[in-house]
Scaffold this motif. Structure first.
Motif, PDB file in Angstrom:
ATOM      1  N   PRO A  53       0.798  -1.234   0.000  1.00  0.00           N
ATOM      2  CA  PRO A  53       0.000   0.000   0.000  1.00  0.00           C
ATOM      3  C   PRO A  53       0.829   1.282   0.000  1.00  0.00           C
ATOM      4  CG  PRO A  53      -0.954  -1.589   1.511  1.00  0.00           C
ATOM      5  CD  PRO A  53       0.354  -2.167   1.064  1.00  0.00           C
ATOM      6  N   ASP A  54       2.079   1.214   0.494  1.00  0.00           N
ATOM      7  CA  ASP A  54       2.916   2.418   0.493  1.00  0.00           C
ATOM      8  C   ASP A  54       3.592   2.656  -0.850  1.00  0.00           C
ATOM      9  OD1 ASP A  54       4.827   0.446   0.416  1.00  0.00           O
ATOM     10  OD2 ASP A  54       5.811   1.000   2.299  1.00  0.00           O
ATOM     11  N   GLY A  55       3.297   1.810  -1.850  1.00  0.00           N
ATOM     12  CA  GLY A  55       3.847   1.990  -3.184  1.00  0.00           C
ATOM     13  C   GLY A  55       5.145   1.260  -3.442  1.00  0.00           C
ATOM     14  N   THR A  56       5.697   0.571  -2.447  1.00  0.00           N
ATOM     15  CA  THR A  56       6.935  -0.183  -2.655  1.00  0.00           C
ATOM     16  C   THR A  56       6.617  -1.564  -3.213  1.00  0.00           C
ATOM     17  OG1 THR A  56       6.894  -1.032  -0.385  1.00  0.00           O
ATOM     18  CG2 THR A  56       8.095   1.032  -0.786  1.00  0.00           C
ATOM     19  N   TRP A  57       7.545  -2.076  -4.019  1.00  0.00           N
ATOM     20  CA  TRP A  57       7.370  -3.378  -4.655  1.00  0.00           C
ATOM     21  C   TRP A  57       8.325  -4.399  -4.054  1.00  0.00           C
ATOM     22  CZ3 TRP A  57       3.922  -4.763  -8.517  1.00  0.00           C
ATOM     23  CH2 TRP A  57       3.192  -3.727  -9.097  1.00  0.00           C
ATOM     24  N   ALA A  58       7.833  -5.610  -3.841  1.00  0.00           N
ATOM     25  CA  ALA A  58       8.700  -6.721  -3.462  1.00  0.00           C
ATOM     26  C   ALA A  58       9.304  -7.328  -4.723  1.00  0.00           C
ATOM     27  CB  ALA A  58       7.902  -7.779  -2.705  1.00  0.00           C
ATOM     28  N   ALA A  59      10.427  -8.002  -4.567  1.00  0.00           N
ATOM     29  CA  ALA A  59      11.037  -8.689  -5.704  1.00  0.00           C
ATOM     30  C   ALA A  59      10.104  -9.794  -6.197  1.00  0.00           C
ATOM     31  CB  ALA A  59      12.375  -9.283  -5.290  1.00  0.00           C
ATOM     32  N   PRO A  60      10.120 -10.104  -7.491  1.00  0.00           N
ATOM     33  CA  PRO A  60       9.211 -11.139  -7.999  1.00  0.00           C
ATOM     34  C   PRO A  60       9.493 -12.501  -7.385  1.00  0.00           C
ATOM     35  CG  PRO A  60      10.822 -10.498  -9.665  1.00  0.00           C
ATOM     36  CD  PRO A  60      10.955  -9.525  -8.553  1.00  0.00           C
ATOM     37  N   ILE A  61       8.419 -13.236  -7.152  1.00  0.00           N
ATOM     38  CA  ILE A  61       8.475 -14.575  -6.571  1.00  0.00           C
ATOM     39  C   ILE A  61       8.240 -15.593  -7.678  1.00  0.00           C
ATOM     40  CG2 ILE A  61       7.460 -16.123  -4.857  1.00  0.00           C
ATOM     41  CD1 ILE A  61       6.197 -13.493  -3.638  1.00  0.00           C
ATOM     42  N   ASN A  62       9.050 -16.623  -7.729  1.00  0.00           N
ATOM     43  CA  ASN A  62       8.863 -17.694  -8.705  1.00  0.00           C
ATOM     44  C   ASN A  62       8.097 -18.834  -8.042  1.00  0.00           C
ATOM     45  OD1 ASN A  62       8.964 -19.640 -10.671  1.00  0.00           O
ATOM     46  ND2 ASN A  62      11.193 -19.698 -10.847  1.00  0.00           N
ATOM     47  N   HIS A  63       6.838 -19.034  -8.459  1.00  0.00           N
ATOM     48  CA  HIS A  63       6.020 -20.120  -7.917  1.00  0.00           C
ATOM     49  C   HIS A  63       6.257 -21.436  -8.642  1.00  0.00           C
ATOM     50  CE1 HIS A  63       3.489 -17.846  -5.118  1.00  0.00           C
ATOM     51  NE2 HIS A  63       3.423 -16.884  -6.020  1.00  0.00           N
ATOM     52  N   GLY A  64       7.100 -21.440  -9.672  1.00  0.00           N
ATOM     53  CA  GLY A  64       7.322 -22.663 -10.423  1.00  0.00           C
ATOM     54  C   GLY A  64       6.112 -23.034 -11.262  1.00  0.00           C
ATOM     55  N   ASN A  65       5.918 -24.324 -11.470  1.00  0.00           N
ATOM     56  CA  ASN A  65       4.767 -24.815 -12.225  1.00  0.00           C
ATOM     57  C   ASN A  65       4.329 -26.150 -11.644  1.00  0.00           C
ATOM     58  OD1 ASN A  65       6.285 -26.989 -13.563  1.00  0.00           O
ATOM     59  ND2 ASN A  65       7.247 -25.361 -14.760  1.00  0.00           N
TER      60      ASN A  65
END
Length: 657
Positions: free
Chosen positions: A352-364
């Motif tokens: 909500p503060d506009g910051t982004w987390a690094a992308p998460i790889n959920h695999g397949n």
């Protein structure tokens, strides 16, 4: 009207299976949620680079364009690999090798023109030509590579394997036989002094992988691995060429996981609606007819040309578009975006503060995923991401279970038959009681559905057949304010429409829905007053159209066009905090344009290009700050976002995470 009760969701108020007891097969993986704990940064994607893999020397300009034209015009690193020499020309006076050489000249002329190169011989190499010819070695195989001298990031590679109808090699059908391992290997043709090579099945995959590796591909584009048999048949080389490209991309993604694979329909696009505007049609026609075609003695004007090449020049269709339903919010006002890269599902989270987390790889779930994913919410608010495996073409879901995620296999309505591979990616919406319902185009051109047995529970075991014929691609569905689902599906010539007369019940078919061919997928929007609008592209112009309800739950009017800035793909819709619907499109320049209702429930205004460049469709959401936000994936594999300001203008695109 007719009742189609077989697709009724049959509510189960009590006693339904819990999430842990899902009827579908469940595989569990544990991944930290971005808003709960720390996550490891995924690998950094390389710079923008596209590797196109096609069977023949005209397949790229006919079936991968105008995307090909756009990527070269936008100065994106482009390498095209032609697997076969394309040497078969029935009735030709040229030898197969000379015909193949001539087609290569046509390729060089077409690419130089797309790159805007002038002042040299566009179809030639050497001192007076536009091209530099070198012999390159990939995976211990020598190939001829041409690079534009003034634009060295544009290159073409000819492998020169035998074309399907060349019976001098392996009694014909070489590429299909090599993929099926019914021949151990094959020699290449001696074309333009190219060194003759020998390829096994595995070696061809290795060479394609080596090309992707050498040029750090972030996007791989290929042909159709499973053409729709209800439309006109495809060339025998197209499917194995696509399968070889897919196998190479899968091997490449083991070391470069953020690559994106996009497949394109081929011959059968001639049976679909014209989905390019006049300017894009003219540009594609110029490249093919004025640059490539003079070097191909087989292609001649006439009735056959008008039913094939002339139609292909007016169309381009992706097989599995990314779609526009891959972004959502959670109960804590975090924004979540889900994108398939390298066959795996990646998740970006904005706080909500506009910051982004690094992308998460959920695999397949054990096999690569198709690009099209659809995000929905269970009744208790948990997110569930639906997609499709590329081995069995089964529909799958990834759902939240506490702080972890679990994969579930929902099945395929055509399991056990070849039709299974022609099932679409899913569309999902909510019933009035909160149970999710899935809709797919089945392998025979109708619509099938599955629904949760109980709220937050598993799905019924068998698919319900809703009927319908000639459906094309993913359907679209949305729940009304009074809890009823309305369902839409595009066909070759019009639109199918179903609706629930009562919440949580069966579906009726609507035979009075306004008919017009859709030149893209369908997107449903809800006006502030609860009326639905169905947005798509107009056949022949690519303008955006809306077919809208005259009154809530009432009859429909339209379609009416409200312009656009060209391009190909589905229409994104977002309803802002004032109740106005915003529409966005992937435009003819490769960027994203938007139009918004002038007031809630009113007509749409003009179109504005946000600039930038995107691979395909955007998705949109209203953020926790009340502002509309669009998101799209660039050719570098990164997710970008643009937020609308108080003056309705969108800010410059920014990378997420």
């Amino acid at each position: 009207m007719s009742e189609t009760g077989s697709a009724a969701p049959a509510a189960a108020a009590k006693g339904g299976k819990t999430r842990v007891q899902r009827l579908a097969t469940t595989l569990t993986v544990v991944v930290s949620l971005g808003m709960i704990g720390p996550v490891a940064r995924a690998d950094t994607p390389p710079a923008q680079a596209v590797v196109d893999v096609v069977a023949h020397e005209d397949d790229d300009t006919l079936f991968l364009s105008p995307d090909l034209i756009t990527q070269i015009t936008r100065n994106i690193d482009t390498t095209t690999v032609y697997i076969t020499a394309g040497e078969n020309a029935p009735g030709a006076t040229q030898s197969p090798e000379l015909y193949a050489t001539s087609r290569q000249v046509g390729v060089l002329s077409a690419y130089a023109t797309m790159a805007g190169v002038t002042g040299c011989a566009v179809g030639a190499a050497g001192a007076s030509g536009c091209w530099t010819l070198t012999t390159q070695t990939f995976a211990n195989h020598q190939v001829q590579q041409y690079s534009l001298t003034s634009r060295p990031n544009v290159r073409v590679i000819f492998l020169n394997l035998p074309e399907n109808a060349d019976t001098r090699y392996n009694s014909g059908g070489t590429l299909a036989k090599l993929w099926a391992s019914t021949i151990p290997n094959t020699n290449t043709l001696a074309v333009s002094a190219a060194p003759v090579q020998n390829y096994t099945r595995g070696q061809l995959i290795d060479v394609l992988n080596a090309v992707m590796t050498a040029y750090s591909a972030t996007v791989v584009r290929a042909q159709d691995p499973a053409p729709d048999l209800q439309l006109r048949p495809d060339h025998e080389d197209h499917t194995p060429a696509s399968l070889f490209a897919g196998a190479a991309e899968a091997a490449y993604s083991a070391t470069k996981p953020r690559v994106m694979l996009e497949d394109y329909h081929d011959y059968n696009i001639a049976d679909l609606a014209i989905n390019m505007n006049a300017a894009q049609q003219a540009a594609k026609k110029n490249i093919f007819e004025n640059q490539y075609m003079p070097n191909d003695v087989f292609v001649q004007y006439g009735a056959a040309f008008n039913d094939t090449y002339a139609k292909w020049e007016q169309r381009e269709y992706e097989r599995d578009p990314r779609g526009t339903n891959w972004v959502t919010t959670d109960g804590a006002n975090n924004i979540h975006a889900f994108v398939v890269q390298g066959g795996s599902l990646y998740e970006w989270v904005e706080h909500p503060d506009g910051t982004w987390a690094a992308p998460i790889n959920h695999g397949n779930p054990g096999a690569p995923l198709a690009n099209g994913v659809f995000v929905a919410h269970d009744q208790d608010g948990r997110m569930e991401v639906f997609g499709q495996r590329l081995d069995s073409y089964n529909i799958i879901s990834l759902y939240q279970s506490g702080s972890s995620w679990s994969w579930a296999d929902v099945g395929n309505p055509n399991t056990g038959s070849d039709a299974a591979q022609r099932v679409s990616t899913p569309a999902v919406t909510t019933n009035g009681d909160g149970r999710l319902q899935i809709f797919v185009r089945n392998g025979n051109g109708g619509i099938c559905s599955k629904w949760q047995v109980a709220i937050n529970g598993g799905f019924v075991g068998s698919w319900g057949d809703m009927g319908g014929t000639n459906a094309q691609g993913q359907p679209s569905a949305l729940m009304t304010n009074d809890g009823r689902i309305e369902l839409f599906a595009p066909t070759v010539t019009g639109i199918l429409h179903w609706y629930q007369p009562t919440a949580n019940g069966g579906f009726n078919t609507d035979t009075t829905f306004p008919q017009a061919a859709a030149a893209s997928g369908l997107t449903v929007a809800k006006d502030q007053d609860g009326r639905f609008e169905l947005l798509t592209r107009q056949a022949g112009t690519a303008n955006v159209t809306t077919t809208y309800q005259v009154s809530v739950g009432g009859s429909w009017a339209g379609p009416g066009a409200f312009g656009g800035q060209g391009g190909i793909g589905n229409i994104t819709v977002v309803t802002d905090t004032s109740g106005r619907v915003l529409a966005a499109e992937h435009n003819a320049n490769g960027g994203i344009s938007f139009s918004e209702q002038t007031a809630p429930n009113n007509a749409f205004g003009g179109w504005t290009d946000i600039s930038g460049v995107a691979v395909d469709d955007a998705a949109g959401i209203t953020g926790p700050n009340g502002r509309t936000q669009l998101m799209a994936v660039n050719y570098d594999g990164k997710l970008y976002y643009s937020q609308q300001g108080t003056n309705n203008a969108f800010a410059a695109w920014q990378p997420a995470g």
